[in-house]
Scaffold this motif. Structure first.
Motif, PDB file in Angstrom:
ATOM      1  N   HIS A  37       0.827  -1.198   0.000  1.00 15.73           N
ATOM      2  CA  HIS A  37       0.000   0.000   0.000  1.00 15.73           C
ATOM      3  C   HIS A  37       0.865   1.252   0.000  1.00 15.73           C
ATOM      4  O   HIS A  37       1.988   1.256   0.523  1.00 15.73           O
ATOM      5  N   VAL A  38       0.336   2.325  -0.566  1.00 13.62           N
ATOM      6  CA  VAL A  38       0.987   3.634  -0.491  1.00 13.62           C
ATOM      7  C   VAL A  38      -0.036   4.675  -0.076  1.00 13.62           C
ATOM      8  O   VAL A  38      -1.238   4.498  -0.273  1.00 13.62           O
ATOM      9  N   GLN A  39       0.462   5.740   0.526  1.00 12.08           N
ATOM     10  CA  GLN A  39      -0.339   6.927   0.858  1.00 12.08           C
ATOM     11  C   GLN A  39      -1.590   6.580   1.668  1.00 12.08           C
ATOM     12  O   GLN A  39      -2.699   7.035   1.370  1.00 12.08           O
ATOM     13  N   ILE A  40      -1.408   5.787   2.701  1.00 11.05           N
ATOM     14  CA  ILE A  40      -2.529   5.317   3.518  1.00 11.05           C
ATOM     15  C   ILE A  40      -2.945   6.406   4.504  1.00 11.05           C
ATOM     16  O   ILE A  40      -2.133   6.862   5.317  1.00 11.05           O
ATOM     17  N   VAL A  41      -4.194   6.813   4.436  1.00  7.65           N
ATOM     18  CA  VAL A  41      -4.702   7.791   5.401  1.00  7.65           C
ATOM     19  C   VAL A  41      -4.972   7.066   6.720  1.00  7.65           C
ATOM     20  O   VAL A  41      -5.809   6.187   6.793  1.00  7.65           O
ATOM     21  N   ARG A  42      -4.229   7.469   7.748  1.00  6.33           N
ATOM     22  CA  ARG A  42      -4.416   6.853   9.057  1.00  6.33           C
ATOM     23  C   ARG A  42      -5.417   7.624   9.911  1.00  6.33           C
ATOM     24  O   ARG A  42      -6.115   7.060  10.738  1.00  6.33           O
ATOM     25  N   GLU A  43      -5.446   8.945   9.719  1.00  9.80           N
ATOM     26  CA  GLU A  43      -6.427   9.789  10.407  1.00  9.80           C
ATOM     27  C   GLU A  43      -6.817  10.928   9.476  1.00  9.80           C
ATOM     28  O   GLU A  43      -5.994  11.416   8.693  1.00  9.80           O
ATOM     29  N   LEU A  44      -8.085  11.332   9.584  1.00 14.63           N
ATOM     30  CA  LEU A  44      -8.577  12.450   8.778  1.00 14.63           C
ATOM     31  C   LEU A  44      -9.323  13.411   9.691  1.00 14.63           C
ATOM     32  O   LEU A  44     -10.323  13.049  10.303  1.00 14.63           O
ATOM     33  N   TYR A  45      -8.830  14.645   9.778  1.00 17.55           N
ATOM     34  CA  TYR A  45      -9.385  15.641  10.693  1.00 17.55           C
ATOM     35  C   TYR A  45     -10.121  16.730   9.911  1.00 17.55           C
ATOM     36  O   TYR A  45      -9.623  17.220   8.901  1.00 17.55           O
ATOM     37  N   HIS A  46     -11.294  17.094  10.409  1.00 15.72           N
ATOM     38  CA  HIS A  46     -12.088  18.170   9.804  1.00 15.72           C
ATOM     39  C   HIS A  46     -11.943  19.422  10.663  1.00 15.72           C
ATOM     40  O   HIS A  46     -12.118  19.368  11.888  1.00 15.72           O
ATOM     41  N   ARG A  47     -11.651  20.544  10.023  1.00 16.79           N
ATOM     42  CA  ARG A  47     -11.489  21.802  10.742  1.00 16.79           C
ATOM     43  C   ARG A  47     -12.404  22.855  10.131  1.00 16.79           C
ATOM     44  O   ARG A  47     -12.361  23.117   8.922  1.00 16.79           O
ATOM     45  N   GLU A  48     -13.238  23.457  10.957  1.00 15.90           N
ATOM     46  CA  GLU A  48     -14.125  24.526  10.500  1.00 15.90           C
ATOM     47  C   GLU A  48     -13.349  25.844  10.421  1.00 15.90           C
ATOM     48  O   GLU A  48     -12.308  26.013  11.073  1.00 15.90           O
TER      49      GLU A  48
END
Length: 264
Positions: A209-220
């Motif tokens: 695998h490449v470029q695996i998103v481990r966490e995704l944060y949303h910021r207003e």
């Protein structure tokens, strides 16, 4: 004589097909090299691959984005692999899967007027979707996205940096020119990993695998422009990166993206 002519026709058609395939393969390789060139233009492409280790049709898509990432010199090419969790019930739990990524894919289905979600699926710049293993269609979509965003740049400005202190990443971002219906998303990305699958549709295979998103944060927009991320135990500066992008919450359109350079 008629039989002989039939054989010649069959051979001729086979040669035409072989030459056509070879030409298309050569054309795709040239397109990949063009996309990977170092560029200082404003054009960019954010490629989100929705994939799973439990899906037997996903490895070709994983291999495709790995080819696109390998040797890439274009800092405006952002590849993000999001592992969904709805294949986990097949006997193998994808160690990188998260329900949040499944919900993100469902949100895209709503925005893009799709009747279902599937893997492997790729979404480019939040507004174009395609089957993740379709090389020609992906390269066309990426080339088009880079050209379109270069010719029609958004007024939005996005800058990102991160400083590693012990087990924490201190993340700072600067934004300007954003509209009210936009948000900033920040992805903590592992660049490379391998997994030995022991059950499910890919049982017995070692997947890369490449470029695996481990966490995704949303910021207003109203949020402060800094945040702290506790890094995983296997984190190291060389094999991880931070990617941020500005996205319209209504239609999914991505207008800006940035990559952090880690400091310490």
């Amino acid at each position: 004589m008629a039989q002989f002519k039939g054989v010649l026709i069959t051979i001729g058609l086979a040669l035409i097909f072989t030459v056509g395939v070879a030409f298309q393969s050569f054309k795709n390789e040239m397109t990949i090299k063009e996309i990977q060139k170092k560029s200082d233009t404003a054009g960019f492409a954010v490629i989100e691959l929705f994939t799973s280790e439990g899906c037997s049709s996903c490895p070709p898509a994983d291999e495709l984005i790995e080819r696109l990432q390998a040797g890439n010199q274009n800092n405006q090419l952002y590849i993000l692999a999001l592992h969904v969790d709805y294949w986990d019930h097949q006997g193998w739990r994808d160690p990188f899967s998260q329900p949040e990524f499944t919900w993100r894919q469902k949100e895209y289905a709503d925005k893009l007027k799709l009747k279902l979600i599937y893997t492997p699926q790729i979404v480019v710049n939040g507004n174009r979707e395609l089957v993740g293993s379709e090389q020609g269609e992906l390269l066309s979509a990426v080339s088009s996205a880079i050209k379109t965003t270069a010719n029609d740049p958004s007024p939005a400005i996005l800058e990102l940096k991160a400083t590693l202190e012990g087990k924490n990443l201190n993340v700072y971002y600067a934004v300007a020119g954003l509209e009210k219906d936009q948000e900033i998303l920040i992805a903590l990305v592992q660049k490379h990993a391998k997994s030995a699958v022991k059950a499910g549709e890919n049982s017995g295979r070692t997947l890369s695998h490449v470029q695996i998103v481990r966490e995704l944060y949303h910021r207003e927009l109203k949020d402060k422009n800094n945040m702290k991320i506790v890094v995983p135990q296997d984190f190291n500066i060389k094999n991880w990166e931070l990617v941020a992008f500005v996205q319209n919450k209504t239609n999914g359109q991505i207008s800006k993206a940035a990559r952090a350079i880690f400091g310490s």
